[in-house]
Design an enzyme around this catalytic site. Structure first.
Site, mmCIF file in Angstrom:
data_model
loop_
_atom_site.group_PDB
_atom_site.id
_atom_site.type_symbol
_atom_site.label_atom_id
_atom_site.label_comp_id
_atom_site.label_asym_id
_atom_site.label_seq_id
_atom_site.Cartn_x
_atom_site.Cartn_y
_atom_site.Cartn_z
ATOM 1 N N LYS A 46 -10.902 -80.534 -19.836
ATOM 2 C CA LYS A 46 -11.146 -80.330 -21.266
ATOM 3 C C LYS A 46 -12.637 -80.494 -21.571
ATOM 4 O O LYS A 46 -13.299 -81.373 -21.004
ATOM 5 C CB LYS A 46 -10.346 -81.337 -22.095
ATOM 6 C CG LYS A 46 -8.846 -81.143 -22.034
ATOM 7 C CD LYS A 46 -8.135 -82.189 -22.879
ATOM 8 C CE LYS A 46 -6.630 -82.044 -22.786
ATOM 9 N NZ LYS A 46 -6.139 -80.840 -23.461
ATOM 10 N N ARG A 93 4.229 -79.275 -20.527
ATOM 11 C CA ARG A 93 5.456 -78.492 -20.358
ATOM 12 C C ARG A 93 6.007 -78.655 -18.938
ATOM 13 O O ARG A 93 7.210 -78.512 -18.724
ATOM 14 C CB ARG A 93 5.176 -77.020 -20.691
ATOM 15 C CG ARG A 93 4.217 -76.327 -19.775
ATOM 16 C CD ARG A 93 3.622 -75.052 -20.357
ATOM 17 N NE ARG A 93 2.695 -75.341 -21.441
ATOM 18 C CZ ARG A 93 2.008 -74.413 -22.110
ATOM 19 N NH1 ARG A 93 2.175 -73.124 -21.803
ATOM 20 N NH2 ARG A 93 1.170 -74.742 -23.065
#
Length: 429
Positions: free
Chosen positions: A216, A288
């Site tokens: 990130k 996920r």
């Protein structure tokens, strides 16, 4: 005597017992606070009047704006629960935990229930606000142990070796980049009838998310990537505290997503607990992945209904902002009562699509069954479709994307705990 707190709707006046202050101008617009200093006319220092407006807004929020103190609270049927909830919720501070003594002049059961609900929501907020070097995966497991032991619930903690033996490759892949261990926590609450099927609560437990090798550019706030797990654990805690007559299994996949020499990378193919293979196309689409194995585990344990919660996608934040939780479902008979519960609690949700279009976009890999990410408009729906790939036929499913609602101004909200519990309570009526 304790200081006095009272909430008034527009057009209402102070009760007769406070008539000496009837000439004080009150601003009853929603959320406005009027402080009346009694100047020794009562055995308390002040009366705090909370403006509740026309009653259409969430009046719990108005009570939460009151500066915390030890209050005697004037309530009625419409304000008792909200006052109890709001005063305790508003008193929360991660840096300074203090217990305030709130008492009501009536409707004691409703007032005390509001206090109870808020105190357990605050437990989730405290875990979520905890810095990631304090709330490590081990610590989050310890929190789950404390909840399970408090209510005598059966708990199983699956560690790395257990998960490897089971074949939970998706959770293990995300954990590869961390020097801390991963876990899958399973807690059973048997509050319903013996023959009642289980509903599963599944929460994403990323105690820190650096993005893996798709690192990130801004990691501020990434400690909040475990809010789904904290909120689901505390939803279960509240169900047990209120003795709700349902059978529930809570499944929490817990790890960090960091970078070391062993971290998983783009192009890797992993085999999930379901047996489905996944090509990793983005290591920052890790939530996920761990949820995929947790959803499979929940169904292996017998759950025929599943609610999962996760700070899953920035796309949901861009679509719905910080007010609405995104909701996805494969079954209207499951979704509509949940919508009713959210309207009752005034925790706002908005249903987003998940259909074959998004599923087909995931099936583009030349080396695996599906990819875990793809550059596409509607990425919140694409992530939901990925999760639905692990929902078996006949299982009713709700996915809550709380990426925009899990915290506000860098303070955790405990969002959707109240709605989930209200949903179960209504089913028991």
């Amino acid at each position: 005597m304790k200081n006095i707190c009272i909430g008034l709707f527009e057009g209402e006046t102070l009760p007769e017992s406070l008539a000496a202050f009837k000439d004080v101008k009150l601003d009853l617009e929603f959320g406005k606070i009027t402080t009346i200093h009694t100047l020794n006319q009562l055995d308390c220092e002040k009366i705090v009047v909370v403006g509740l407006g026309d009653g259409k807004k969430n009046i719990k929020e108005a009570f939460s704006k009151v500066e915390a103190d030890d209050y005697f609270v004037y309530v009625n049927e419409n304000t008792a629960y909200a006052a109890g909830f709001g005063l305790v919720y508003g008193a929360y501070s991660y840096k300074e935990t203090k217990v305030y003594d709130f008492e009501s002049d009536g409707f004691t059961a409703e007032f005390e229930k509001g206090k109870t609900v808020a105190s357990i929501v605050n437990h989730a907020r405290e875990m979520s606000d905890m810095p990631a070097n304090f709330l490590t995966p081990d610590h989050l497991v310890d929190e789950a142990k404390m909840v399970s032991e408090k209510y005598g619930m059966e708990m199983e903690v699956l560690d790395h070796d257990d998960l490897d033996q089971l074949g939970a490759g998706a959770l293990l892949a995300v954990n590869q980049g961390s020097d801390r261990p991963c876990f899958m926590v399973v807690i059973r609450y048997d509050g319903g009838k013996e023959d009642e099927e289980y509903t599963a609560l599944v929460g994403k437990g990323l105690t820190y998310d650096a993005g893996g090798y798709n690192i990130k550019s801004n990691m501020h706030g990434m400690k909040y990537d475990m809010c789904g797990a904290a909120n689901m654990l505390c939803a279960l805690e509240l169900v047990a505290e209120l003795k709700i007559e349902k059978n529930i299994v809570c499944v929490l996949p817990i790890t960090e997503n960091k970078v070391n020499g062993h971290g998983f990378v783009d192009g890797d193919v992993i085999t999930s607990l379901s047996g489905k293979t996944i090509e990793v196309t983005n290591t920052d689409a890790e939530g996920r992945l761990i949820l995929a194995d947790a959803l499979t585990m929940a169904q292996k344990l017998g759950a025929t209904r599943v609610i999962d919660m996760a700070t899953l996608t920035g796309a949901c934040v861009r679509a719905l902002g910080s007010t609405y939780t995104g909701i996805f479902s494969n079954d209207d008979s499951f979704y509509l009562p949940f919508l009713g519960a959210s309207k009752a609690t005034k925790e706002q949700i908005w249903r987003l699509p998940v259909d074959e279009y998004f599923h087909s976009e995931l099936k583009c890999s030349k080396v695996a069954d599906i990819v875990n990410s793809k550059t596409l408009g509607g990425n919140a729906s694409l992530a939901a479709a990925f999760l639905e790939e692990f929902i078996e036929e006949g299982t009713k499913w709700i996915h809550l994307d709380i990426a925009g609602t899990s915290d506000k101004d860098e303070v955790a909200t405990g969002v959707m705990i109240e709605t989930i519990v209200h949903f179960f309570e209504n089913e028991c009526k």
